[in-house]
Write an enzyme that holds these catalytic residues in place. Structure first.
Site, short mmCIF file in Angstrom:
data_model
loop_
_atom_site.label_atom_id
_atom_site.label_comp_id
_atom_site.label_asym_id
_atom_site.label_seq_id
_atom_site.Cartn_x
_atom_site.Cartn_y
_atom_site.Cartn_z
N CYS A 174 0.66 -1.26 0.21
CA CYS A 174 0.09 0.08 -0.31
C CYS A 174 1.39 1.31 -0.14
O CYS A 174 2.23 1.14 0.36
CB CYS A 174 -1.06 0.39 1.32
SG CYS A 174 -2.44 -0.67 1.88
N ARG B 132 6.54 -0.79 -4.07
CA ARG B 132 6.23 -1.10 -2.86
C ARG B 132 4.66 -2.50 -3.67
O ARG B 132 4.66 -2.66 -2.59
CB ARG B 132 5.09 -0.07 -2.81
CG ARG B 132 5.81 1.12 -1.73
CD ARG B 132 5.31 2.23 -1.42
NE ARG B 132 4.11 1.40 0.38
CZ ARG B 132 4.90 1.70 2.26
NH1 ARG B 132 6.69 2.16 1.09
NH2 ARG B 132 4.79 1.31 1.85
N TRP C 110 -2.62 -2.69 -1.51
CA TRP C 110 -1.98 -4.18 -2.03
C TRP C 110 -3.20 -5.17 -0.82
O TRP C 110 -2.76 -4.71 0.13
CB TRP C 110 -0.89 -4.04 -1.61
CG TRP C 110 -0.49 -5.72 -1.19
CD1 TRP C 110 0.24 -6.10 0.40
CD2 TRP C 110 0.48 -6.43 -1.94
NE1 TRP C 110 0.81 -7.09 0.21
CE2 TRP C 110 0.18 -8.06 -1.57
CE3 TRP C 110 0.93 -6.52 -3.39
CZ2 TRP C 110 2.05 -8.53 -1.92
CZ3 TRP C 110 0.98 -7.27 -4.09
CH2 TRP C 110 1.90 -8.33 -3.47
N GLU D 6 18.01 -23.65 0.91
CA GLU D 6 17.99 -22.24 1.28
C GLU D 6 19.59 -21.67 0.75
O GLU D 6 19.39 -20.83 -0.61
CB GLU D 6 17.61 -22.25 1.52
CG GLU D 6 16.60 -20.28 1.41
CD GLU D 6 16.20 -20.48 0.13
OE1 GLU D 6 15.57 -21.36 -0.63
OE2 GLU D 6 16.19 -18.94 -0.42
N LYS E 191 20.62 -19.47 -2.75
CA LYS E 191 20.44 -18.36 -2.45
C LYS E 191 21.81 -17.46 -3.61
O LYS E 191 21.93 -17.24 -4.96
CB LYS E 191 20.14 -17.96 -1.60
CG LYS E 191 19.63 -16.59 -0.97
CD LYS E 191 18.24 -16.43 -1.20
CE LYS E 191 17.31 -16.63 -2.57
NZ LYS E 191 15.99 -17.74 -2.35
N GLU F 155 21.63 -18.34 -7.16
CA GLU F 155 21.14 -18.06 -7.89
C GLU F 155 21.36 -16.58 -8.86
O GLU F 155 21.46 -15.93 -9.44
CB GLU F 155 19.76 -18.18 -8.49
CG GLU F 155 19.57 -17.30 -7.17
CD GLU F 155 18.09 -17.43 -6.33
OE1 GLU F 155 16.46 -17.38 -7.26
OE2 GLU F 155 17.27 -17.70 -5.52
N HIS G 275 28.60 -39.86 2.14
CA HIS G 275 28.46 -40.62 0.57
C HIS G 275 28.17 -40.37 -0.23
O HIS G 275 27.63 -40.82 -1.35
CB HIS G 275 27.08 -40.54 1.35
CG HIS G 275 25.72 -41.54 2.41
ND1 HIS G 275 26.87 -42.67 2.52
CD2 HIS G 275 25.81 -40.67 3.36
CE1 HIS G 275 26.02 -42.76 4.48
NE2 HIS G 275 25.99 -42.36 4.17
N LYS H 221 10.85 -12.93 -11.66
CA LYS H 221 9.51 -13.43 -10.71
C LYS H 221 8.98 -14.46 -10.55
O LYS H 221 9.14 -15.25 -9.30
CB LYS H 221 9.47 -12.11 -9.69
CG LYS H 221 9.14 -11.83 -8.67
CD LYS H 221 10.35 -12.00 -7.89
CE LYS H 221 9.54 -11.73 -5.85
NZ LYS H 221 10.51 -12.37 -5.25
C1 F6R Z 1 14.48 -18.54 -6.12
C2 F6R Z 1 13.31 -17.88 -5.99
C3 F6R Z 1 12.02 -18.89 -6.68
C4 F6R Z 1 10.67 -19.25 -6.39
C5 F6R Z 1 9.70 -20.25 -7.17
C6 F6R Z 1 8.17 -20.60 -7.50
O1 F6R Z 1 14.72 -17.05 -4.72
O2 F6R Z 1 12.20 -17.43 -5.54
O3 F6R Z 1 13.03 -20.31 -6.10
O4 F6R Z 1 10.89 -19.37 -4.93
O5 F6R Z 1 9.86 -20.56 -8.89
O6 F6R Z 1 7.89 -18.71 -7.14
P1 F6R Z 1 6.60 -19.08 -6.06
O7 F6R Z 1 6.91 -18.61 -4.61
O8 F6R Z 1 5.98 -18.20 -6.65
O9 F6R Z 1 5.49 -20.08 -6.66
#
Ligand code: F6R
Length: 608
Positions: free
Chosen positions: A2, A27, A74, A482, A486, A489, A505, A603
Site C-alpha cells: 500500500c 511497493r 495491496w 535454501e 540463494k 542464483e 556418501h 520473479k
Molecule cells: C528463488 C525463488 C524461486 C521461487 C520459485 C517459486 O529465490 O524465488 O525459487 O521460490 O520460482 O515461486 P513462488 O514462490 O512464487 O511459487
C-alpha cells in the site's frame, strides 16, 4: 504494501497525487484511488488495476481542488477490486490506510450491530465508520481521529480528509510508515520519501503513536495518548532511485532488512497466546477438520519448496501427522496417490507459479482439501484453494526470494501449531511456548541484521570461490538447501546444499582448501551429529563458515563464525536463514552481478 499520498497546498492536486502514487508503485498494488476536496464536496475516484486506469478515470471525470489524499492498495482483506480500493468514505470523511487492523472482526461486528452498512470487504472501512461516529458525538475531526485510534489494534498509517474542512489532512502512524513533506506554503504526506521528492527534500518521519495534522502553513504533531511532540526536519540527499530502495543499494538488501516487519505482519492478529493457538478462520481448518487429516502434502517450487520442507518437518514433529513435501513440478507428472483425507498445502510467494497451481488443482480434483500459503491476495493459487493462510510480507521486488521465504516459514510454523493443538498433540503450554518463540523472532532477526557488516567481511573472503557447500541437519537441512540456492542464483557460484549426514556418501570428495562450507550449527537436537560432519570437512581442509548461537562450539574448526541469537529448534531456521541471505547478497554484490534481476530468472514463473 500500500502507498499513501496526501497534499494540501495551492495547486491542482489530482495530478500531484497521481504522480506521488507513481513514485510508490514499487511497493506493489492492485488498485488505486483518490479523494479531492473541490471546495464543496469530496470527489472520490477509484479503479482496480494499474494507475493508468485511475488516470483514465480522472481524465473522464476531472476533479479540481488543492487538498486531497490518494492510495495504492495491496490487498490484504478483501479481493483486489474497485469497491475495495481506497479511499473509503463514511458520512463526510474519506480514509486511506496502509496496514492491518487486527481487531477488525470484532469492530465490524459491533458496527454492523449498531446499524452501520459496509460497502467494502476491507478492514479500513471500519476506520471511516468509527471516525464518522465520533464526529456524530460532537468531537471535532482531530479528536475524532484520536478517539478512533484508541480502539484500533494492529498496524496502520492513515490519512483522513473531511468534507467539512478542506484546509487540513489528519494523519496517524503505528507500525506502518508515514513521512511528512515540508514545502513552501505546501505540506505533503506519503508512505515513503520518493513520493515527496519532486516537491521538497525536507521531510519529517513520524514515529509510532504519532497523530498529525497538516495544513499549508505547517504540521502539528501530538502523541495519540498525550501532548505535542517535536519531530526533526530531515534533509534528504538520496537520489530518487536510492529513495525507492529506502537508501539500500538493491531491493534484495532492503527486503532482507524488512524481514522482522514481514514476520510481525504475518503473525499479527493470528497468535492467541492465551489459548496457545491461532486465530485463522481464513484457513477453513477448524478443529474438527484438522482432526480428520490423514496426511499433509506440501507442494511448492524453488525457495517455497524449502519453506515447505520446514512445514513438513514441523507438521510431523509438532502435530504428529504424516507429512511429505513434494516438488510441484514433479508431483503432477507421476500419477500421485492423493485424495480424500489429504490436506494439500500449496506454498507460493507469487500465488501464480504454473506448476504449483496445476498440482494444487489436480489434488483438489482428486478429493484433497487445498490450503494456499501465498503472499498475493486473490492470486490464482489462492482462488484454487479451499482456504488461505496469507503471508503478509508485502511485495517482493528482488527476484531472489528472501522476506517471503521467512514469512512462509513463520506461516507454516503457525500451521503446525494450529494442527497440533487441534489434534491434541500439543498442550496449551507447549503451543503457547512455541508461539512466544515465534513472536520473539523479529527481535532476533534485527539483532542478526545488525551484524551485516561482519557477514560482508566473510563474503569478501569467498568472492572468488568456484563452488560452495551448505550443510545442516534436521530443520537446518532445508536452510542449507535454501542457502545454496540463494548463492547460486544471484552470484552464479556453483553451490550445493546437503543434509550433513550425507557428506560421507559422496560430496566429501569435493572438499579441499578452496571449498567454503557453510555449516548450520544452532544448539538443537542435531548439533552433536552436525559437529562430527564438520570435523570431516575440516579434516579435508575445507573452509568452514559456522552459523551458530554458541561461539565456543566451533572454536577449533571454523575459519569464520557468524553468531546469531539462540532460538527454539522450531523457529531457529527463521533466524539462521538471515545471515545466509546476507552472505549471498554480499558475495553477489562484490562480484558485480545484477542482484535484483539475476540472468535467466523471472520473479513469477507462469510456464511449466
Ligand atoms: C528463488 C525463488 C524461486 C521461487 C520459485 C517459486 O529465490 O524465488 O525459487 O521460490 O520460482 O515461486 P513462488 O514462490 O512464487 O511459487
Amino acid at each position: 504494501m500500500c502507498g499513501i499520498i496526501g497534499y494540501v497546498g495551492n495547486e491542482e492536486c489530482a495530478p500531484i497525487l497521481l504522480d506521488g502514487l507513481r513514485r510508490l508503485e514499487y511497493r506493489g498494488y492492485d488498485s488505486a484511488g483518490v479523494a479531492v476536496h473541490d471546495g464543496q464536496e469530496l470527489r472520490v475516484l477509484r479503479a482496480a488495476g494499474k494507475l493508468t486506469a485511475l488516470g483514465d478515470a480522472l481524465g473522464r471525470n476531472p476533479v479540481h481542488g488543492a487538498t486531497g489524499i490518494g492510495h495504492t492498495r495491496w490487498a490484504t482483506h478483501g479481493k483486489p477490486s474497485e469497491h475495495n480500493a481506497h479511499p473509503h468514505v463514511s458520512g463526510n470523511v474519506a480514509v486511506v490506510h496502509n496496514g492491518i487492523i487486527e481487531n477488525h472482526v470484532e469492530l465490524k461486528t459491533e458496527l454492523k450491530a449498531s446499524g452501520r452498512v459496509f460497502k467494502s470487504d476491507t478492514d479500513t472501512e471500519i476506520v471511516a465508520h468509527l471516525i464518522d461516529l465520533a464526529l456524530g458525538r460532537g468531537l471535532e475531526l482531530f479528536e475524532a481521529v484520536r478517539e478512533t485510534l484508541k480502539v484500533l489494534r494492529g498496524a496502520y498509517a492513515i490519512a483522513v480528509l473531511s468534507k467539512d474542512d478542506p484546509s487540513r489532512i489528519i494523519l496517524a502512524k503505528n507500525a506502518s510508515p508515514l513521512v511528512l513533506g515540508v514545502g513552501d506554503g505546501v505540506m505533503l504526506a506519503a508512505s515513503d520519501v520518493p513520493a515527496l521528492l519532486s516537491h521538497t527534500r525536507d521531510v519529517i518521519f513520524l514515529e509510532d503513536g504519532d497523530l498529525a495534522e497538516i495544513r499549508r502553513e505547517g504540521a502539528k504533531i501530538v502523541r495519540v495518548d498525550g501532548g505535542p511532540v517535536e519531530r526533526p526536519v530531515t534533509r534528504i540527499t538520496w537520489s530518487l532511485m536510492q529513495a525507492e530502495r529506502g537508501g539500500f543499494k538493491h531491493f534484495m538488501l532492503k527486503e532482507i532488512h524488512e524481514q522482522p516487519r514481514a514476520i510481525e505482519d504475518t503473525l499479527r492478529g493470528r497468535v492467541n497466546l492465551d489459548e496457545g493457538g491461532l486465530e485463522a478462520g481464513e484457513m477453513g481448518l477448524d478443529a474438527e477438520t484438522a482432526k480428520k487429516i490423514r496426511r499433509v502434502v506440501f507442494l511448492a517450487c524453488g525457495t517455497s519448496y524449502h519453506a515447505a520442507l520446514h512445514g513438513r518437518y514441523l507438521l510431523e514433529s509438532l502435530a504428529r501427522v504424516e507429512a511429505v513435501a513434494e516438488l510441484a513440478s514433479e508431483f503432477r507428472y507421476r500419477d500421485p496417490v492423493v485424495g480424500e483425507g489429504d490436506l494439500v498445502v500449496a506454498v507460493s510467494q507469487s500465488g501464480e507459479t504454473a506448476d504449483t497451481l496445476a498440482a494444487a488443482k489436480e489434488a483438489r480434483e482428486r478429493g484433497a482439501r487445498v490450503l494456499a500459503v501465498v503472499n498475493v491476495q486473490g492470486s490464482a493459487i489462492a482462488r484454487a484453494a479451499h482456504g488461505t493462510l496469507y503471508t503478509h510480507a508485502g511485495p517482493e521486488i528482488g527476484v531472489a526470494s528472501t522476506k517471503c521465504f521467512t514469512a512462509q516459514q513463520a506461516a507454516l510454523t503457525m500451521l503446525a501449531i494450529h494442527v497440533g493443538r487441534s489434534r491434541g498433540a500439543l498442550s496449551v503450554e507447549k503451543g503457547r511456548a512455541l508461539l512466544q518463540e515465534l513472536v520473539e523472532v523479529p527481535a532476533k532477526m534485527r539483532e542478526t541484521l545488525a551484524g551485516a557488516r561482519h557477514v560482508e567481511g566473510i563474503a569478501r573472503s569467498i568472492v572468488h570461490a568456484r563452488d560452495a557447500l551448505f550443510l545442516g541437519r534436521g530443520l537446518s537441512a532445508a536452510v542449507a538447501l535454501e542457502g545454496a540456492l540463494k548463492l547460486k542464483e544471484i552470484s552464479y557460484i556453483h553451490a550445493e546444499g546437503y543434509a550433513g549426514g550425507e557428506m560421507k556418501h559422496g560430496p566429501l570428495a569435493l572438499v579441499d582448501r578452496d571449498m567454503p562450507v557453510v555449516c548450520l550449527l544452532p544448539s538443537d537436537s542435531t548439533l552433536e551429529k552436525m559437529l562430527s560432519n564438520v570435523q570431516e570437512v575440516r579434516a579435508r581442509d575445507g573452509v568452514v563458515i559456522a552459523v551458530l548461537d554458541e561461539p565456543s562450539v566451533a572454536r577449533d574448526i571454523a575459519a569464520h563464525t557468524i553468531v546469531v541469537p539462540r532460538a527454539a529448534e522450531a523457529v531457529s531456521p527463521l533466524v539462521t536463514s538471515v545471515p545466509l541471505q546476507l552472505l549471498s547478497y554480499y558475495v553477489a554484490d562484490h562480484r558485480g552481478t545484477d542482484v535484483d534481476q539475476p540472468r535467466n530468472l523471472a520473479k513469477t514463473v507462469t510456464v511449466e
